[in-house]
Design an enzyme around this catalytic site. Sequence first.
Site, PDB file in Angstrom:
ATOM      1  N   CYS A  40       0.818  -1.214   0.000  1.00 61.88           N
ATOM      2  CA  CYS A  40       0.000   0.000   0.000  1.00 61.88           C
ATOM      3  C   CYS A  40       0.851   1.264   0.000  1.00 61.88           C
ATOM      4  O   CYS A  40       0.319   2.367   0.140  1.00 61.88           O
ATOM      5  CB  CYS A  40      -0.903   0.043   1.224  1.00 61.88           C
ATOM      6  SG  CYS A  40      -1.891  -1.413   1.424  1.00 61.88           S
ATOM      7  N   ARG A  51      -6.820   6.141  -1.978  1.00 60.79           N
ATOM      8  CA  ARG A  51      -7.072   4.706  -1.953  1.00 60.79           C
ATOM      9  C   ARG A  51      -7.123   4.188  -0.509  1.00 60.79           C
ATOM     10  O   ARG A  51      -8.024   3.431  -0.140  1.00 60.79           O
ATOM     11  CB  ARG A  51      -5.976   3.968  -2.716  1.00 60.79           C
ATOM     12  CG  ARG A  51      -6.184   2.473  -2.749  1.00 60.79           C
ATOM     13  CD  ARG A  51      -5.269   1.837  -3.756  1.00 60.79           C
ATOM     14  NE  ARG A  51      -3.902   1.769  -3.273  1.00 60.79           N
ATOM     15  CZ  ARG A  51      -3.263   0.623  -3.054  1.00 60.79           C
ATOM     16  NH1 ARG A  51      -3.873  -0.514  -3.259  1.00 60.79           N
ATOM     17  NH2 ARG A  51      -2.023   0.627  -2.631  1.00 60.79           N
TER      18      ARG A  51
END
Lengths: 229, 291
Positions: free
Chosen positions: B190, B236
């Site tokens: 991530c 995100r």
Amino acid sequence: MMERALLRSTLMCVCLVAATALGTVLKPHMVVAAKSASIDLQQLVPTSFAGWKAVRTESAGATEDVQAEIDKIYAQVLDRTYIDAEGQRVMLSIAYGRDQENGSQLHRPEFCYEAQGFQVSGARDGTMTTGYGEIPVRHMIATRRERIEPVTYWITVGERATLPGIGRKLAQLSYGLSGEVPDGMVVRVSSIDSDSAADAYQLHERFVHDLMNALSAPGRVRLTGGAGI
Amino acid sequence: MMRTRLDDLIRITMRPAWPLFTLLIVLMYIPTYVKLGRTVWQSEEGSYGPLILLATLFVAWRARSRLTEVTTASACVAGVLLFAAGLLCCVVGRSQAIIELDAGSQIPVIAGGVLILGGWPSLRAMLFPVLYLFFCIPLPGVLVVTMTEALKVLASSAAEQSLWSIGYPVARTGVVLLVGPYQLLVADACSGLNSLISLAALGLLYLNLVGKRGRVRQILMIAALVPIALAANVVRIDALALITFYLGDEAGQGFLHETAGLVVFAVALALFLALDRLLACAWRPRFKEVT
């Protein structure tokens, strides 16, 4: 003028072909482990020394796929837990690989621990003094839920003790450029200690110090890479 | 008289020099790409590799007409130096199995070769495709680890602040976000490093293909790539945090995880294109008043 252009281009093509050929020819192929005496870790490392005694324990609990990976990479693995007169426990793990080519390169303990669900933190490099010289080591703390495990480890490439990263790459390069494929080891000492990592590292140092005294000279060379020790 | 006849003869011999050079380079680096295909390209982080290679070939093919005739130019010293350094890297990288060096050697080898054959004008023509090959080099582990770590901390703190500012109960320790009753670990994947690299690769390719932009505008666009990619990644993480907050842990880890990544990447790309449109308006020549 034109001849020189032609000559230049032709020379360049020849160089391209030559470099490609050299790249293949210069691949190291002499496996050092094949010509030196084979080792037996179980025999090499004594089960009791300087007050330390190996105790039977249940397996460290490597998950199945991790175990499969370990078997694939390493020729020999030694896993023992030692306990001293005061009841201090130290885990010793040594993994030996015969060659350090791509596929079978030693794995960093960082990744091993992470693969088994540990969080790794506080990694820093230091040196460990033994009666026979200094060993470059990496300290780190592996944590899984309540289990806090300070770890000290080093690796060897052929006859050199080093650490993963640039040091290992350079050691491999110097073997590789002379056509040799070195063997290698990961030597890992750890203990479960939630109070003080510094104390744990000191315990590791004492353990390694005692271990070095107990080993035979060739054994010491194998475990520490031998250079300077 | 003799002189010119001989020159003509050589000129004819030299005609296939560029195709021949290309062929040799391709043959030389096939083993490198086979190895990349077996290792780096298989992993999620390196999966964009084949696309980079295709794009490079395509851009180089488009630029081929701008290569000069082989006989005219000479940038020998620089060319030979680059070429020799590249070959050395290739030999060491190949024989010692250092894929970064092996793959990286393409750039100096090709650049040097182009210089030797066609001089600076030819290299200028091929500069973009040659430099674009940088995306084909797998990043060294140390670099990936450092960048990933830095980006993770940056992204999670930005995610925390953005969620906090729109009124969600969020806290953070290191790279762990606490959203309501849930705990979210901002994992390595991530960090946004991958989407940063992918967006940079796509953005640069876009700028090259659309051509003529003017230097200032081009620099602005390139400079915008990084913040857009970073912001997209924060969005995100925010989205995933909110999905987890409202729909539970399983939803946050399920297929929505992947989908959110794709959607946000598409949005980032759209933002980049929108910026290009916007700059196009700013750069449009004003109508002069005609009386």
